[in-house]
Design an enzyme around this catalytic site. Structure first.
Site, mmCIF file in Angstrom:
data_model
loop_
_atom_site.group_PDB
_atom_site.id
_atom_site.type_symbol
_atom_site.label_atom_id
_atom_site.label_comp_id
_atom_site.label_asym_id
_atom_site.label_seq_id
_atom_site.Cartn_x
_atom_site.Cartn_y
_atom_site.Cartn_z
ATOM 1 N N LYS A 209 -32.668 -19.525 -47.608
ATOM 2 C CA LYS A 209 -32.818 -19.904 -46.281
ATOM 3 C C LYS A 209 -33.148 -21.306 -46.238
ATOM 4 O O LYS A 209 -33.649 -22.008 -45.362
ATOM 5 C CB LYS A 209 -33.995 -19.414 -45.318
ATOM 6 C CG LYS A 209 -33.776 -17.657 -45.340
ATOM 7 C CD LYS A 209 -32.480 -17.224 -44.962
ATOM 8 C CE LYS A 209 -32.120 -17.592 -43.384
ATOM 9 N NZ LYS A 209 -30.667 -17.070 -43.165
ATOM 10 N N TRP B 4 -24.373 -23.080 -44.619
ATOM 11 C CA TRP B 4 -23.752 -24.373 -44.236
ATOM 12 C C TRP B 4 -23.309 -25.120 -45.534
ATOM 13 O O TRP B 4 -22.177 -25.833 -45.328
ATOM 14 C CB TRP B 4 -25.084 -25.388 -43.684
ATOM 15 C CG TRP B 4 -24.805 -26.528 -43.036
ATOM 16 C CD1 TRP B 4 -23.631 -26.881 -42.599
ATOM 17 C CD2 TRP B 4 -25.626 -27.677 -42.871
ATOM 18 N NE1 TRP B 4 -23.729 -28.137 -41.879
ATOM 19 C CE2 TRP B 4 -24.982 -28.328 -42.235
ATOM 20 C CE3 TRP B 4 -27.038 -27.716 -42.879
ATOM 21 C CZ2 TRP B 4 -25.537 -30.092 -41.523
ATOM 22 C CZ3 TRP B 4 -27.765 -28.959 -42.399
ATOM 23 C CH2 TRP B 4 -27.175 -29.936 -41.873
ATOM 24 N N HIS C 144 -29.055 -17.747 -55.439
ATOM 25 C CA HIS C 144 -30.368 -18.278 -54.830
ATOM 26 C C HIS C 144 -31.231 -18.067 -56.448
ATOM 27 O O HIS C 144 -32.570 -18.550 -56.065
ATOM 28 C CB HIS C 144 -31.221 -17.248 -54.224
ATOM 29 C CG HIS C 144 -30.443 -17.419 -52.808
ATOM 30 N ND1 HIS C 144 -30.027 -18.327 -52.172
ATOM 31 C CD2 HIS C 144 -30.363 -16.415 -51.765
ATOM 32 C CE1 HIS C 144 -29.730 -18.215 -50.777
ATOM 33 N NE2 HIS C 144 -29.795 -16.906 -50.607
ATOM 34 N N ARG D 203 -34.557 -27.606 -49.075
ATOM 35 C CA ARG D 203 -34.995 -27.872 -47.602
ATOM 36 C C ARG D 203 -36.558 -27.640 -47.492
ATOM 37 O O ARG D 203 -37.168 -26.971 -48.425
ATOM 38 C CB ARG D 203 -34.415 -26.625 -46.810
ATOM 39 C CG ARG D 203 -34.758 -26.819 -45.329
ATOM 40 C CD ARG D 203 -34.560 -25.350 -44.581
ATOM 41 N NE ARG D 203 -34.404 -25.480 -43.119
ATOM 42 C CZ ARG D 203 -34.065 -24.463 -42.272
ATOM 43 N NH1 ARG D 203 -33.757 -23.445 -42.873
ATOM 44 N NH2 ARG D 203 -34.081 -24.905 -40.943
ATOM 45 N N SER E 97 -37.699 -19.701 -41.474
ATOM 46 C CA SER E 97 -36.406 -19.132 -41.525
ATOM 47 C C SER E 97 -36.387 -17.812 -42.351
ATOM 48 O O SER E 97 -35.797 -16.949 -41.832
ATOM 49 C CB SER E 97 -35.464 -20.115 -41.945
ATOM 50 O OG SER E 97 -34.153 -19.691 -42.074
ATOM 51 N N PHE F 139 -28.673 -14.039 -37.321
ATOM 52 C CA PHE F 139 -28.715 -14.709 -38.610
ATOM 53 C C PHE F 139 -28.564 -16.280 -38.693
ATOM 54 O O PHE F 139 -29.366 -16.761 -39.356
ATOM 55 C CB PHE F 139 -27.348 -14.139 -39.476
ATOM 56 C CG PHE F 139 -26.993 -14.814 -40.711
ATOM 57 C CD1 PHE F 139 -27.724 -14.465 -41.774
ATOM 58 C CD2 PHE F 139 -26.152 -16.042 -40.859
ATOM 59 C CE1 PHE F 139 -27.590 -15.047 -43.076
ATOM 60 C CE2 PHE F 139 -26.076 -16.689 -41.999
ATOM 61 C CZ PHE F 139 -26.669 -16.021 -43.069
ATOM 62 N N GLY G 127 -31.305 -23.571 -37.171
ATOM 63 C CA GLY G 127 -30.945 -24.444 -37.981
ATOM 64 C C GLY G 127 -31.417 -25.809 -37.711
ATOM 65 O O GLY G 127 -30.822 -27.042 -37.753
#
Length: 293
Positions: free
Chosen positions: A45, A50, A106, A128, A136, A253, A257
């Site tokens: 997440k 993206w 991941h 992030r 998220s 999902f 963002g």
């Protein structure tokens, strides 16, 4: 809903992972990467889809028809992820694909199959901020019926802080790739930077991949990879995943963002505790993480 689909976590080298990943771990570990492969690595997440879409658009020079050839998970398989039956495993797709492949993971850096480093593959890592990441991840675990039961928010936040969620410690994850970014072919980018100045960041990614794209093409890619454009794109929004796996009544999902949505979830007390914890754990590795832009 079939309650049996919810997974439990097991461990690989002390890192908690969904049990179905651990079951097929030997195949993942032995995977043979090729020098032409590109690995997109993130903590869950953190802007994975993206980044995948941006990379695929860059490699296809903004040709939308080519990037709509198949859903994200088919175009850029998730190396360690398996289905309940093992048939739709990312590793199964990758073993029959010819290089160059764009591969998603991941995995923390220490679990990435050794062949990626031996082959000298290019790796794009997106980080992030942890507050938006955990929010998220919480909503994702509510809607993904293959993920462990998330429980209430307060407990979930505690599990994130004590590194008990799938794929383990966010802190170790971001630090692991950060520390190796100058020793390996790793481009380290930030979700918040991409939100703030997508033209600059898409240009950086293209240059890292060895492509000189025109300003017009870069602008087109930025436009095609906005949150709203991707949410409307059935090949990028995971709408092909059946309702038996994604309970869209719990959450979408592609939810928001945004940068700073954590302010709508963290109480003042939770934020104070988290801040103190964060600064202690990140003291040995000052990564320029931003919580707002």
């Amino acid at each position: 809903m079939d309650g049996k689909t919810r997974s439990t976590l097991s461990q690989v080298q002390g890192v908690p992972l969904p049990e179905r990943i651990v079951k097929y771990w030997a195949r993942v570990e032995k995977f043979q990467a090729s020098k032409e492969d590109v690995l997109i690595a993130t903590y869950p997440k953190a802007g994975t889809t993206w980044t995948q879409e941006v990379v695929d658009q860059i490699l296809n020079e903004g040709d939308l028809e080519k990037t709509k050839r198949a859903p994200t998970q088919v175009r850029m398989p998730f190396i360690e992820m398996t289905s309940a039956d093992g048939e739709n495993a990312g590793i199964t797709k990758l073993e029959v694909m010819d290089p160059p492949r764009v591969i998603k993971t991941h995995l923390p850096i220490q679990l990435v199959p050794q062949s990626f480093w031996e082959a000298g593959c290019k790796v794009i890592y997106m980080a992030r901020n942890p507050k938006d990441t955990v929010v998220s991840y919480y909503h994702f675990d509510r809607m993904n019926l293959y993920q462990p039961e998330p429980g209430p928010w307060q407990e979930y936040l505690e599990k994130f802080m004590t590194c008990q969620l799938g794929w383990g410690s966010w802190y170790d994850h971001v630090k692991g790739y950060w520390r190796e970014r100058n020793n390996k072919a790793i481009l380290y980018i930030f979700f918040e930077d991409m939100k703030e100045d997508p033209v600059r960041e898409v240009t950086r990614i293209a240059e890292f991949l060895g492509l000189q794209l025109s300003k017009c093409t870069i602008d087109h890619i930025v436009k095609m990879t906005t949150f709203s454009a991707m949410r409307e794109n059935p090949m990028a929004n995971y709408s092909t995943v059946p309702d038996t796996i994604f309970d869209r009544t719990a959450s979408e999902f592609m939810r928001k963002g945004e940068v700073g949505d954590w302010k709508n979830h963290f109480s003042a007390q939770e934020d104070a505790v988290f801040e103190d914890h964060y600064h202690k754990l990140m003291a040995d590795c000052p990564i320029p993480i931003r919580f707002t832009i």
